[in-house]
Design a protein around this motif. Structure first.
Motif, PDB file in Angstrom:
ATOM      1  N   ASP A  63       0.857  -1.184   0.000  1.00 32.20           N
ATOM      2  CA  ASP A  63       0.000   0.000   0.000  1.00 32.20           C
ATOM      3  C   ASP A  63       0.892   1.232   0.000  1.00 32.20           C
ATOM      4  OD1 ASP A  63      -1.883   1.947   0.267  1.00 32.20           O
ATOM      5  OD2 ASP A  63      -2.670   1.280   2.202  1.00 32.20           O
ATOM      6  N   ALA A  64       0.895   1.968  -1.106  1.00 29.65           N
ATOM      7  CA  ALA A  64       1.736   3.163  -1.206  1.00 29.65           C
ATOM      8  C   ALA A  64       1.294   4.247  -0.232  1.00 29.65           C
ATOM      9  CB  ALA A  64       1.709   3.701  -2.638  1.00 29.65           C
ATOM     10  N   ASP A  65       0.007   4.178   0.200  1.00 30.45           N
ATOM     11  CA  ASP A  65      -0.519   5.189   1.123  1.00 30.45           C
ATOM     12  C   ASP A  65      -0.696   4.646   2.535  1.00 30.45           C
ATOM     13  OD1 ASP A  65      -0.766   7.069  -0.992  1.00 30.45           O
ATOM     14  OD2 ASP A  65      -2.628   6.087  -1.617  1.00 30.45           O
ATOM     15  N   GLY A  66      -0.084   3.510   2.816  1.00 30.10           N
ATOM     16  CA  GLY A  66      -0.224   2.905   4.138  1.00 30.10           C
ATOM     17  C   GLY A  66       0.999   2.096   4.515  1.00 30.10           C
ATOM     18  N   ASP A  67       0.825   1.248   5.514  1.00 28.59           N
ATOM     19  CA  ASP A  67       1.961   0.485   6.025  1.00 28.59           C
ATOM     20  C   ASP A  67       1.825  -1.016   5.771  1.00 28.59           C
ATOM     21  OD1 ASP A  67      -0.128   0.000   7.707  1.00 28.59           O
ATOM     22  OD2 ASP A  67       0.907   0.571   9.555  1.00 28.59           O
ATOM     23  N   PHE A  68       1.008  -1.381   4.764  1.00 26.66           N
ATOM     24  CA  PHE A  68       0.841  -2.808   4.470  1.00 26.66           C
ATOM     25  C   PHE A  68       1.806  -3.231   3.378  1.00 26.66           C
ATOM     26  CE2 PHE A  68      -1.137  -6.508   2.442  1.00 26.66           C
ATOM     27  CZ  PHE A  68      -1.386  -7.298   3.558  1.00 26.66           C
ATOM     28  N   ASN A  69       2.529  -4.310   3.620  1.00 28.79           N
ATOM     29  CA  ASN A  69       3.490  -4.799   2.630  1.00 28.79           C
ATOM     30  C   ASN A  69       3.789  -6.270   2.884  1.00 28.79           C
ATOM     31  OD1 ASN A  69       5.364  -4.755   0.504  1.00 28.79           O
ATOM     32  ND2 ASN A  69       7.046  -4.356   1.918  1.00 28.79           N
ATOM     33  N   ILE A  70       3.425  -7.118   1.931  1.00 28.05           N
ATOM     34  CA  ILE A  70       3.785  -8.535   2.030  1.00 28.05           C
ATOM     35  C   ILE A  70       4.356  -8.986   0.692  1.00 28.05           C
ATOM     36  CG2 ILE A  70       2.030  -9.105   3.775  1.00 28.05           C
ATOM     37  CD1 ILE A  70       0.367 -10.357   1.514  1.00 28.05           C
ATOM     38  N   LYS A  71       5.254  -9.944   0.748  1.00 30.32           N
ATOM     39  CA  LYS A  71       5.795 -10.560  -0.456  1.00 30.32           C
ATOM     40  C   LYS A  71       6.098 -12.016  -0.151  1.00 30.32           C
ATOM     41  CE  LYS A  71       9.210 -10.167  -4.163  1.00 30.32           C
ATOM     42  NZ  LYS A  71      10.356  -9.387  -4.712  1.00 30.32           N
ATOM     43  N   ILE A  72       5.368 -12.895  -0.821  1.00 33.31           N
ATOM     44  CA  ILE A  72       5.486 -14.341  -0.607  1.00 33.31           C
ATOM     45  C   ILE A  72       5.840 -14.981  -1.933  1.00 33.31           C
ATOM     46  CG2 ILE A  72       4.228 -16.425   0.076  1.00 33.31           C
ATOM     47  CD1 ILE A  72       2.408 -14.469   1.736  1.00 33.31           C
ATOM     48  N   ASN A  73       6.823 -15.845  -1.926  1.00 35.29           N
ATOM     49  CA  ASN A  73       7.315 -16.420  -3.175  1.00 35.29           C
ATOM     50  C   ASN A  73       6.304 -17.329  -3.859  1.00 35.29           C
ATOM     51  OD1 ASN A  73       9.787 -15.103  -3.162  1.00 35.29           O
ATOM     52  ND2 ASN A  73      10.744 -16.666  -1.884  1.00 35.29           N
ATOM     53  N   ASP A  74       5.342 -17.856  -3.115  1.00 36.41           N
ATOM     54  CA  ASP A  74       4.285 -18.679  -3.726  1.00 36.41           C
ATOM     55  C   ASP A  74       3.124 -17.774  -4.109  1.00 36.41           C
ATOM     56  OD1 ASP A  74       2.940 -20.869  -4.677  1.00 36.41           O
ATOM     57  OD2 ASP A  74       3.252 -22.082  -2.889  1.00 36.41           O
ATOM     58  N   ASN A  75       2.078 -18.353  -4.721  1.00 38.39           N
ATOM     59  CA  ASN A  75       0.966 -17.536  -5.201  1.00 38.39           C
ATOM     60  C   ASN A  75      -0.225 -18.428  -5.528  1.00 38.39           C
ATOM     61  OD1 ASN A  75      -0.516 -15.323  -6.278  1.00 38.39           O
ATOM     62  ND2 ASN A  75       1.345 -14.444  -7.152  1.00 38.39           N
ATOM     63  N   PHE A  76      -1.274 -17.827  -6.090  1.00 42.16           N
ATOM     64  CA  PHE A  76      -2.406 -18.566  -6.650  1.00 42.16           C
ATOM     65  C   PHE A  76      -1.986 -19.041  -8.045  1.00 42.16           C
ATOM     66  CE2 PHE A  76      -4.197 -15.512  -3.698  1.00 42.16           C
ATOM     67  CZ  PHE A  76      -5.144 -16.247  -3.000  1.00 42.16           C
TER      68      PHE A  76
END
Length: 309
Positions: A63-76
């Motif tokens: 979120d460029a306007d907040g503090d949320f940030n996740i990055k996980i190598n797996d996905n859907f």
């Protein structure tokens, strides 16, 4: 050996040596029979087939306007030409979805934006305009099942021939995610207009009850995409009504109309519209829109109408 013989032998030997030397220096003289080896080595270059590595997109949301940030190598993940999420999901992805839910519930003016990718060489058997949008809606339904409000989910599809499957035709994370911050009290005028258009001009399907697939035009696919978004964003319900011609018994036609409505409902559910938001009913032969005395009229009356209310 006489001098004459020696002289002739020398001439003969000179001719042989000269001929061999000429053939050795000449590339296109064909001095040797086909299949016989020459004194020059021939190098054959064998090209190996190009191996294109599979694309693996991370489950990344910030979120460029907040503090949320996740990055996980797996996905859907999905199979090519398919819009069903491959199971099971990794524990890392489910944990990331849980964090996303908590963040969105705490910030009702923020939406999760999901863009589904598709390749130009894939076959689209979904009810949506493209396979990317169908994939995005499949992820949307998973998020809703995990407790994320449908009003806070936006979906779209995008052509991307840069995503490559593996040898088993699996696409790893053909998606892009983002967070959108909305203005308080803002309305989506385009969405409202699209929903009003559905009410005025419902989706009408003509098909035989029990057929395995409904073949949709591009305009009909867009209507289903609009209906899905109206349900998610405005909280409206989908109404599916089956109709018949007047051939046969009225009670049987009422049941036949219900069968058509139920089939259309199943089709919509399979394409990402939750069943709890769909009401299926029959009007049988009671509401003809064309003359039942003609074959063309009867064909027109055998229809299923899909609208919102």
């Amino acid at each position: 050996m006489s001098k004459k013989t020696t002289y002739l032998f020398g001439i003969f030997l000179t001719i042989i040596i000269g001929t061999l030397f000429y053939c050795y220096l000449c590339d296109n003289c064909h001095c040797f029979p086909s299949g016989e080896a020459t004194t020059e080595d021939t190098n054959t270059v064998v090209l190996e087939p190009e191996v294109i590595p599979a694309t693996r997109n991370a489950f990344a949301i910030s979120d460029a306007d907040g503090d949320f940030n996740i990055k996980i190598n797996d996905n859907f993940n999905f199979k090519t030409s398919n819009y069903s999420i491959l199971e099971p999901l990794s524990t890392e992805v489910t944990s990331g979805v849980s964090k996303l839910k908590d963040y969105l519930l705490a910030n009702p003016l923020k939406d999760i934006d999901i863009t589904g990718y598709y390749r130009n060489d894939e076959t689209n058997d979904s009810a949506y305009p493209n396979l990317g949008l169908a994939r995005a809606n499949a992820v949307k339904n998973y998020l809703i099942a995990q407790g994320i409000p449908s009003k806070q989910i936006d979906t779209r599809g995008q052509l991307n021939d840069g995503i490559n499957p593996n040898d088993a035709n699996t696409l790893f994370g053909p998606l892009k995610f983002g967070i959108i911050t909305l203005e308080e009290g803002a309305t989506d005028d385009a969405l409202v207009a699209a929903c009003d258009a559905i009410k005025k001009n419902p989706l009408v399907l003509n098909f035989n009850t029990g057929q395995a697939q409904i073949n949709l035009t591009a305009e009909q696919r867009q209507k289903i995409a609009d209906i899905s978004k109206c349900v998610d964003k405005l909280g409206v319900k989908v109404q599916v009504v089956g109709h018949t011609d007047n051939t046969g018994n009225a009670d049987n036609n009422m049941a036949l109309g219900q069968g058509r409505a139920d089939f259309a409902k199943t089709y919509l559910v399979r394409n990402g519209i939750l069943g709890e938001n769909i009401e299926a009913m029959s009007k049988g032969q009671t509401q003809p829109v064309a003359d039942n005395n003609t074959e063309e009229g009867r064909t027109t009356n055998r229809r299923t109408v899909i609208t919102i209310n």
